[in-house]
Design a protein around this motif. Structure first.
Motif, PDB file in Angstrom:
ATOM      1  N   LYS A  81       8.064  59.996  36.042  1.00 25.79           N
ATOM      2  CA  LYS A  81       9.505  59.741  36.059  1.00 25.79           C
ATOM      3  C   LYS A  81      10.127  60.270  37.354  1.00 25.79           C
TER       4      LYS A  81
ATOM      5  N   VAL B  61      11.515  55.248  41.405  1.00 27.95           N
ATOM      6  CA  VAL B  61      12.685  54.974  42.239  1.00 27.95           C
ATOM      7  C   VAL B  61      13.975  55.193  41.455  1.00 27.95           C
ATOM      8  N   ASP B  62      13.966  54.808  40.211  1.00 31.75           N
ATOM      9  CA  ASP B  62      15.168  54.882  39.383  1.00 31.75           C
ATOM     10  C   ASP B  62      15.207  56.156  38.539  1.00 31.75           C
ATOM     11  N   ASN B  63      14.799  57.265  39.117  1.00 33.51           N
ATOM     12  CA  ASN B  63      14.660  58.458  38.294  1.00 33.51           C
ATOM     13  C   ASN B  63      16.009  59.077  37.922  1.00 33.51           C
ATOM     14  N   LEU B  64      16.272  59.111  36.652  1.00 27.29           N
ATOM     15  CA  LEU B  64      17.411  59.827  36.095  1.00 27.29           C
ATOM     16  C   LEU B  64      16.844  61.051  35.404  1.00 27.29           C
TER      17      LEU B  64
ATOM     18  N   SER C 212      16.764  57.890  30.944  1.00 23.16           N
ATOM     19  CA  SER C 212      16.979  59.263  31.419  1.00 23.16           C
ATOM     20  C   SER C 212      16.022  60.253  30.771  1.00 23.16           C
TER      21      SER C 212
END
Length: 188
Positions: free
Chosen positions: A143, A147-150, A123
């Motif tokens: 970031k 695709v997995d951006n927190l 994150s």
């Protein structure tokens, strides 16, 4: 080192001789501390926190390499920039990854310059930095594009007040030519 209000700018008398810390390094509640005394620190096992100090830059962390699981830079009222982090990659071996990044409540921090050369797979939280108007640093843009951006960006100055605002700024960054191939066609 925590809650030592009288520990001054050079209160450690130079750099601490820490090289590897298995768990946490917390420099917290040191309102007179102006420099980070950790030039020899190469590795942190869990959290590196610089919180509620009078540091102006993050110089003093130049020995960090590899991965820092959690980097928390919070409530440092005199912190002007993060370029001390950029220096890490120039001195090698480089800091390659910060698994989770928190940059909150640093009142006069105006940009995220310095967040280059490493990735943030976990994150990223950038909130309540009153003067922070420029957030399109390399690590932030990468970031946001992942695709997995927190990514949590809010309550900063205009230009960095939301993920959408920063994403827009990232998309208009200058383009640098890496290669150029020209093809000459005989029919011209």
């Amino acid at each position: 080192v925590e809650d030592c209000p009288n520990l001054g700018a050079n209160g450690f008398g130079g750099s601490l001789l820490l090289n590897t810390v298995v768990r946490d390094v917390r420099i917290t509640d040191l309102p007179a501390l102006q420099t980070i005394p950790l030039a020899n620190l190469a590795s942190v096992g869990r959290t590196l926190a610089v919180t509620r100090t009078a540091v102006v830059t993050l110089d003093g962390l130049q020995g960090l390499a590899g991965t820092v699981p959690i980097l928390r830079i919070q409530d440092n009222d005199q912190l002007t920039d993060l370029t001390g982090l950029a220096n890490l990659t120039a001195r090698g071996p480089a800091l390659e990854q910060v698994s989770a990044l928190v940059i909150n409540e640093n009142d006069i921090l105006a940009s995220l310059d310095g967040l280059e050369g490493f990735i943030v797979p976990g994150s990223m939280n950038i909130q309540a930095n009153a003067a922070l108007a420029t957030c399109e640093a390399e690590a932030v843009c990468a970031k946001i594009a992942a695709v997995d951006n927190l990514v949590f960006i809010m309550n900063n100055a205009s230009g960095c007040s939301s993920v959408l605002e920063v994403e827009t700024a990232c998309n208009v960054l200058p383009v640098t030519w890496r290669t150029f191939d020209a093809v000459v066609r005989p029919e011209w």
